[in-house]
Design an enzyme around this catalytic site. Sequence first.
Site, PDB file in Angstrom:
ATOM      1  N   ARG A   1       0.447  -0.824   0.083  1.00 58.84           N
ATOM      2  CA  ARG A   1      -0.368   0.050   0.386  1.00 58.84           C
ATOM      3  C   ARG A   1       0.841   0.972  -0.573  1.00 58.84           C
ATOM      4  NH1 ARG A   1      -0.978   4.627   2.840  1.00 58.84           N
ATOM      5  NH2 ARG A   1      -0.176   3.640   4.883  1.00 58.84           N
ATOM      6  N   ASP A   2       1.597   1.411   0.768  1.00 55.26           N
ATOM      7  CA  ASP A   2       2.319   2.512   1.377  1.00 55.26           C
ATOM      8  C   ASP A   2       3.932   3.135   0.022  1.00 55.26           C
ATOM      9  OD1 ASP A   2       3.143   4.979   2.077  1.00 55.26           O
ATOM     10  OD2 ASP A   2       3.505   4.895   4.498  1.00 55.26           O
TER      11      ASP A   2
ATOM     12  N   HIS B   1       4.103   4.058  12.403  1.00 53.51           N
ATOM     13  CA  HIS B   1       4.789   3.794  11.135  1.00 53.51           C
ATOM     14  C   HIS B   1       5.252   4.938  11.166  1.00 53.51           C
ATOM     15  CE1 HIS B   1       2.840   3.446   6.947  1.00 53.51           C
ATOM     16  NE2 HIS B   1       3.397   5.117   6.997  1.00 53.51           N
TER      17      HIS B   1
ATOM     18  N   HIS C   1       8.108   6.826   9.622  1.00 49.89           N
ATOM     19  CA  HIS C   1       9.516   7.092   7.824  1.00 49.89           C
ATOM     20  C   HIS C   1      11.028   7.600   8.090  1.00 49.89           C
ATOM     21  CE1 HIS C   1       5.847   7.599   4.451  1.00 49.89           C
ATOM     22  NE2 HIS C   1       5.140   6.879   5.571  1.00 49.89           N
TER      23      HIS C   1
ATOM     24  N   CYS D   1       4.160   9.668   1.044  1.00 48.77           N
ATOM     25  CA  CYS D   1       2.901  10.114   1.005  1.00 48.77           C
ATOM     26  C   CYS D   1       2.630  10.915   0.021  1.00 48.77           C
ATOM     27  CB  CYS D   1       2.216  10.979   2.437  1.00 48.77           C
ATOM     28  SG  CYS D   1       0.557  11.455   3.050  1.00 48.77           S
TER      29      CYS D   1
ATOM     30  N   ASN E   1       9.001   4.360   3.585  1.00 52.84           N
ATOM     31  CA  ASN E   1       9.064   3.600   5.228  1.00 52.84           C
ATOM     32  C   ASN E   1      10.234   3.811   5.698  1.00 52.84           C
ATOM     33  OD1 ASN E   1       6.268   3.595   6.093  1.00 52.84           O
ATOM     34  ND2 ASN E   1       6.520   3.917   3.092  1.00 52.84           N
TER      35      ASN E   1
END
Length: 313
Positions: A15-16, A207, A209, A240, A249
């Site tokens: 996803r990210d 979460h 980064h 993002c 990430n």
Amino acid sequence: MNSLKEITVTEVCPRDGFQSIPEIIPAEEKAAYINRMIECGFKQIEVTSFVHPKAVPQLKDASEVLQLVNRKPGVKLRALIPNLRGLDRAIDAGIDKVKLMLSATDSHSRHNANATTFEAIKGFEPLVQRAADSPVHVGGSISVAFGCPYEGDVPVERHIEITKRYEQLGITDISLADTTGMANPVKLKRIVEVLKETFPHFRFSLHLHNTRGMAFANAVAGYEAGIVDFDSSAAGLGGCPYAPNASGNIATEDLVHGFEEMGINTGINLDRVLEVAKLLQQRFPVQSDSFILKAGKCSDLHIAPSGQVKIGD
């Protein structure tokens, strides 16, 4: 100090990581990566986001990807959702858990959700009601939790108020996201400690980064403050689309290797993760960023030189 010698790692690259790739990746290829990740030992994988196709074109095939995934007992599949329509699509696709999208600041929220933070969380009410009639578990998130690119530091009082609103919705599983890598260990630890003390029945996760190279130091600080759930992305892919200069990430292989070296069990097969990360690095070389891919594991020993080669007289 955290007395637990075990953490849980959620893989978020599908996803990210993939949402930051400009080239559209075929659904079959995405599913192939996910199927490999399932065999790495993850208890949870964030596989996609059910957003509008125009918002994130890369993830427009969310439902198709889910159909191609080889489900395995004990491995939960998670997705990000922005609204009721996204939730319905996630339920139809058989997602185990959804995560709501919320920003810590109004500036980031307006850019991300076209609403202030508290307007956005008010809009979650019908989603929570709908999910109550389904097997899907709902978790929350707080983006730019440790620093907003538009407003700077986020006061801990703001976090407390947001978390209270989540509590009113019955949501006690919250992801704290360092979306633009503005956290440092002191700041992160202070916010986490206050939140865990104020809401002892909540389960907070991190979460992180690695925008400014602080992600693993922040992970350790979070662990020391009692966090045992972390997100990471194989090969360090991610970023993002609603935050300027938001790089990837923390790499899963870096996070797993670091904690395992400290004697903290992750339950992840690092060698299998590295196999996936190397494939991703070959496929997306510009987007990948991983220390372990560059330097290898500490246990990767080399043949010692027989002696020093003398240069000159």
